[in-house]
Design an enzyme around this catalytic site. Structure first.
Site, mmCIF file in Angstrom:
data_model
loop_
_atom_site.group_PDB
_atom_site.id
_atom_site.type_symbol
_atom_site.label_atom_id
_atom_site.label_comp_id
_atom_site.label_asym_id
_atom_site.label_seq_id
_atom_site.Cartn_x
_atom_site.Cartn_y
_atom_site.Cartn_z
ATOM 1 N N ARG A 168 43.740 21.793 29.063
ATOM 2 C CA ARG A 168 44.282 22.823 29.957
ATOM 3 C C ARG A 168 44.452 22.275 31.372
ATOM 4 O O ARG A 168 45.424 22.607 32.057
ATOM 5 C CB ARG A 168 43.355 24.042 29.956
ATOM 6 C CG ARG A 168 43.830 25.209 30.827
ATOM 7 C CD ARG A 168 45.164 25.788 30.327
ATOM 8 N NE ARG A 168 45.406 27.115 30.883
ATOM 9 C CZ ARG A 168 46.439 27.882 30.572
ATOM 10 N NH1 ARG A 168 47.342 27.447 29.718
ATOM 11 N NH2 ARG A 168 46.591 29.082 31.098
ATOM 12 N N HIS A 193 56.392 25.778 36.844
ATOM 13 C CA HIS A 193 56.729 26.402 35.560
ATOM 14 C C HIS A 193 56.231 27.852 35.454
ATOM 15 O O HIS A 193 56.961 28.747 35.031
ATOM 16 C CB HIS A 193 56.123 25.551 34.443
ATOM 17 C CG HIS A 193 56.297 26.122 33.075
ATOM 18 N ND1 HIS A 193 57.527 26.217 32.468
ATOM 19 C CD2 HIS A 193 55.395 26.635 32.198
ATOM 20 C CE1 HIS A 193 57.385 26.759 31.269
ATOM 21 N NE2 HIS A 193 56.101 27.033 31.085
ATOM 22 N N ASP A 194 54.975 28.084 35.831
ATOM 23 C CA ASP A 194 54.392 29.423 35.661
ATOM 24 C C ASP A 194 55.023 30.490 36.555
ATOM 25 O O ASP A 194 54.643 31.667 36.451
ATOM 26 C CB ASP A 194 52.882 29.383 35.921
ATOM 27 C CG ASP A 194 52.094 29.012 34.669
ATOM 28 O OD1 ASP A 194 52.658 29.068 33.563
ATOM 29 O OD2 ASP A 194 50.893 28.679 34.803
ATOM 30 N N SER A 232 59.048 30.081 28.134
ATOM 31 C CA SER A 232 58.389 28.872 27.653
ATOM 32 C C SER A 232 58.390 28.850 26.122
ATOM 33 O O SER A 232 59.446 28.993 25.515
ATOM 34 C CB SER A 232 56.970 28.831 28.252
ATOM 35 O OG SER A 232 56.428 27.558 28.204
ATOM 36 N N ASP A 248 60.204 23.847 38.362
ATOM 37 C CA ASP A 248 59.577 23.636 37.045
ATOM 38 C C ASP A 248 59.636 22.147 36.668
ATOM 39 O O ASP A 248 60.719 21.562 36.549
ATOM 40 C CB ASP A 248 60.323 24.480 35.994
ATOM 41 C CG ASP A 248 59.567 24.571 34.666
ATOM 42 O OD1 ASP A 248 58.686 23.727 34.415
ATOM 43 O OD2 ASP A 248 59.869 25.498 33.890
HETATM 44 C C1 LIG Z 1 43.124 37.781 26.987
HETATM 45 C C2 LIG Z 1 43.982 37.100 27.946
HETATM 46 O O1 LIG Z 1 43.653 36.948 29.087
HETATM 47 S S1 LIG Z 1 45.479 36.556 27.377
HETATM 48 C C3 LIG Z 1 46.682 36.803 28.476
HETATM 49 C C4 LIG Z 1 46.604 36.186 29.842
HETATM 50 N N1 LIG Z 1 47.264 34.955 29.960
HETATM 51 C C5 LIG Z 1 48.532 34.769 29.638
HETATM 52 O O2 LIG Z 1 49.295 35.564 29.209
HETATM 53 C C6 LIG Z 1 48.999 33.440 29.891
HETATM 54 C C7 LIG Z 1 49.854 33.442 31.048
HETATM 55 N N2 LIG Z 1 49.148 33.573 32.325
HETATM 56 C C8 LIG Z 1 48.746 32.503 33.039
HETATM 57 O O3 LIG Z 1 48.934 31.378 32.621
HETATM 58 C C9 LIG Z 1 48.037 32.752 34.337
HETATM 59 O O4 LIG Z 1 47.360 33.962 34.279
HETATM 60 C C10 LIG Z 1 48.970 32.768 35.564
HETATM 61 C C11 LIG Z 1 49.778 31.510 35.615
HETATM 62 C C12 LIG Z 1 49.927 33.909 35.524
HETATM 63 C C13 LIG Z 1 48.124 32.869 36.823
HETATM 64 O O5 LIG Z 1 47.065 31.946 36.754
HETATM 65 P P1 LIG Z 1 45.718 32.185 37.557
HETATM 66 O O6 LIG Z 1 44.679 31.277 37.046
HETATM 67 O O7 LIG Z 1 45.379 33.636 37.560
HETATM 68 O O8 LIG Z 1 46.124 31.844 39.039
HETATM 69 P P2 LIG Z 1 45.860 30.565 39.895
HETATM 70 O O9 LIG Z 1 46.456 29.354 39.307
HETATM 71 O O10 LIG Z 1 46.286 30.920 41.272
HETATM 72 O O11 LIG Z 1 44.256 30.382 39.882
HETATM 73 C C14 LIG Z 1 43.426 31.369 40.388
HETATM 74 C C15 LIG Z 1 42.029 31.179 39.855
HETATM 75 O O12 LIG Z 1 41.558 29.874 40.193
HETATM 76 C C16 LIG Z 1 40.396 29.978 41.014
HETATM 77 N N3 LIG Z 1 40.479 28.910 42.000
HETATM 78 C C17 LIG Z 1 41.430 28.742 42.951
HETATM 79 N N4 LIG Z 1 41.166 27.615 43.651
HETATM 80 C C18 LIG Z 1 40.048 27.077 43.126
HETATM 81 C C19 LIG Z 1 39.298 25.902 43.434
HETATM 82 N N5 LIG Z 1 39.656 25.071 44.390
HETATM 83 N N6 LIG Z 1 38.186 25.658 42.688
HETATM 84 C C20 LIG Z 1 37.817 26.475 41.696
HETATM 85 N N7 LIG Z 1 38.482 27.603 41.362
HETATM 86 C C21 LIG Z 1 39.597 27.893 42.076
HETATM 87 C C22 LIG Z 1 40.519 31.343 41.674
HETATM 88 O O13 LIG Z 1 39.256 31.806 42.145
HETATM 89 C C23 LIG Z 1 41.064 32.157 40.535
HETATM 90 O O14 LIG Z 1 40.002 32.440 39.634
HETATM 91 P P3 LIG Z 1 40.042 33.747 38.688
HETATM 92 O O15 LIG Z 1 41.164 33.551 37.760
HETATM 93 O O16 LIG Z 1 38.722 33.729 37.995
HETATM 94 O O17 LIG Z 1 40.237 34.924 39.587
HETATM 95 N N1 LIG Z 2 50.737 29.504 31.578
HETATM 96 C C1 LIG Z 2 51.309 29.717 30.316
HETATM 97 C C2 LIG Z 2 51.828 28.461 29.719
HETATM 98 C C3 LIG Z 2 53.044 27.943 29.886
HETATM 99 O O1 LIG Z 2 54.151 28.650 29.541
HETATM 100 C C4 LIG Z 2 50.311 30.123 29.289
HETATM 101 O O2 LIG Z 2 49.134 29.829 29.460
HETATM 102 O O3 LIG Z 2 50.705 30.718 28.283
#
Ligand SMILES: CC(=O)SCCNC(=O)CCNC(=O)[C@H](O)C(C)(C)COP(=O)(O)OP(=O)(O)OC[C@H]1O[C@@H](n2cnc3c(N)ncnc32)[C@H](O)[C@@H]1OP(=O)(O)O
Ligand SMILES: N[C@@H](CCO)C(=O)O
Length: 350
Positions: free
Chosen positions: A212, A328-329, A146, A299
């Site tokens: 977001r 995308h993710d 990305s 994506d």
């Molecule tokens: C300090 C840092 O954290 S920075 C580094 C971390 N982030 C990055 O690097 C960015 C890249 N990562 C991301 O964008 C994300 O982590 C991803 C895409 C890999 C995964 O996204 P996630 O939010 O973990 O997964 P997903 O989209 O399945 O959502 C799951 C969450 O939504 C919640 N959820 C799911 N369905 C629902 C609903 N209907 N209503 C409310 N909450 C819900 C789950 O309980 C879960 O919560 P949690 O994250 O508190 O455990």
């Molecule tokens: N899910 C990614 C974004 C898109 O690449 C992030 O939060 O960094």
């Protein structure tokens, strides 16, 4: 400084690189004093040939083994036992590198809304200063998705023969009007927060939540939400998809801020690998390294054909496609496919 995190593997270190040279930005502005927070895993081998440089996406940080845990770590594709893995927090982001809340040397106050516009080319230029500081002569693999892929492409152009492989996931050589439009809707959401314009870290945070939520729709695919967020019962309101998006907005607003988000989404918009290089095709063709681009079939943000285009125009390009309903993710999620693609790519001779 050598901070050891409680979550760290023994070979992980977190450091701050304080730049000694100013950064001349594409906008014409100059970032005089800046720092980059970076994390390394593993050790440089004696011939310094095992460097894997990871570039995070929009809201990531330098702890690549945490957010890419299926790809980086013990017994994973990029194992610190074999590789020296480097990841730096991008300029403008809020995980330790210079950002809108850092001190503006011109005023002695935080930049806030005066933080200069940065582009993926500028971000790559700042990483180049860190590479020189670390004494890394050659990067074996540069990998990013990305926004991280945009920065990786920019850096691949300027690294020349100092780079052997560029792995660019779910990205593009030039940001499409579609993505710019999506990013603008998110900035409009931030602007509509009545606290936007105030000078503190929570300014625009409700707007950031909405931004977001909008972004998450573009990071997922309709099929993914149908699979994961369909309501079992018949109802008029209180849908799971709605609470999911609200939750995702709140989750980001707790760990990020609207000014960094604004800065990096503007950086994403400005990406044009071909700017001042005779166009995108010429810029891609100028990359000396082998390039593996990986698209995601579902994506809706950076379309798979954009990734494919880069590999087609590259001197030595290979294209692979993740098959997933995640959208995308998927590049942050589908580790088995990623590891398989990487393995077959490195086995190919080009
Ligand atoms: C300090 C840092 O954290 S920075 C580094 C971390 N982030 C990055 O690097 C960015 C890249 N990562 C991301 O964008 C994300 O982590 C991803 C895409 C890999 C995964 O996204 P996630 O939010 O973990 O997964 P997903 O989209 O399945 O959502 C799951 C969450 O939504 C919640 N959820 C799911 N369905 C629902 C609903 N209907 N209503 C409310 N909450 C819900 C789950 O309980 C879960 O919560 P949690 O994250 O508190 O455990
Ligand atoms: N899910 C990614 C974004 C898109 O690449 C992030 O939060 O960094």
């Amino acid at each position: 400084m050598n901070l050891t995190s409680q979550y760290a593997e023994p070979t992980m270190t977190q450091e701050i690189f304080q730049a000694t040279e100013p950064l001349h930005l594409e906008s014409g502005e100059i970032l005089k004093d800046y720092q980059l927070a970076y994390t390394t895993y593993g050790q440089l081998n004696p011939d310094r040939s095992n460097v894997v440089w990871v570039i995070h996406a929009l809201t990531g940080d330098s702890k690549a083994a945490e957010w890419w845990s299926g790809l980086i770590g013990e017994d994973k594709f990029f194992d610190p036992a074999d590789h020296f893995i480097v990841c730096a927090n991008l300029l403008g982001s809020c995980y330790g590198s210079t950002n809108p809340f850092s001190e503006n040397p011109a005023t002695g106050e935080p930049y806030f809304y005066d933080f200069p516009q940065v582009t993926p080319r500028d971000l790559a230029a700042s990483l180049e200063q860190l590479r020189i500081h670390l004494g890394i002569g050659q990067i074996h693999t540069l990998i990013g998705g990305s926004l991280g892929g945009q920065v990786g492409l920019e850096w691949a152009v300027t690294l020349g023969q100092k780079l052997k492989n560029a792995v660019i996931l779910a990205s593009t050589a030039k940001t499409s009007p579609w993505v710019i439009g999506l990013n603008e809707t998110q900035r409009m959401a931030i602007e509509s927060d009545s606290t936007w314009g105030e000078r503190h870290e929570l300014a625009g945070s409700k707007g950031l939540e909405a931004a977001r939520a909008i972004a998450m729709v573009s990071y997922r695919h309709p099929d993914d939400l149908t699979i994961k967020q369909s309501d079992r019962e018949e109802k008029l309101d209180g849908f799971r998809a709605a609470s999911y998006l609200r939750y995702q907005g709140q989750k980001l607003a707790k760990r990020f801020n609207a000014l960094s988000y604004w800065t990096l989404s503007k950086a994403m918009d400005s990406h044009d690998l071909g700017r001042n290089r005779g166009g995108v095709d010429a810029a891609i063709a100028s990359i000396e390294a082998r390039i593996l681009t990986i698209g995601v079939n579902s994506d809706l943000l950076f379309l798979p054909k954009e990734s494919q285009y880069i590999s087609q125009k590259a001197k030595r390009g290979t294209y692979k496609e993740i098959n997933s309903t995640a959208g995308h993710d998927a590049f942050l999620i589908e580790f088995e496919q990623l590891a398989y693609f990487l393995k077959s790519y490195y086995l190919e001779q080009k």
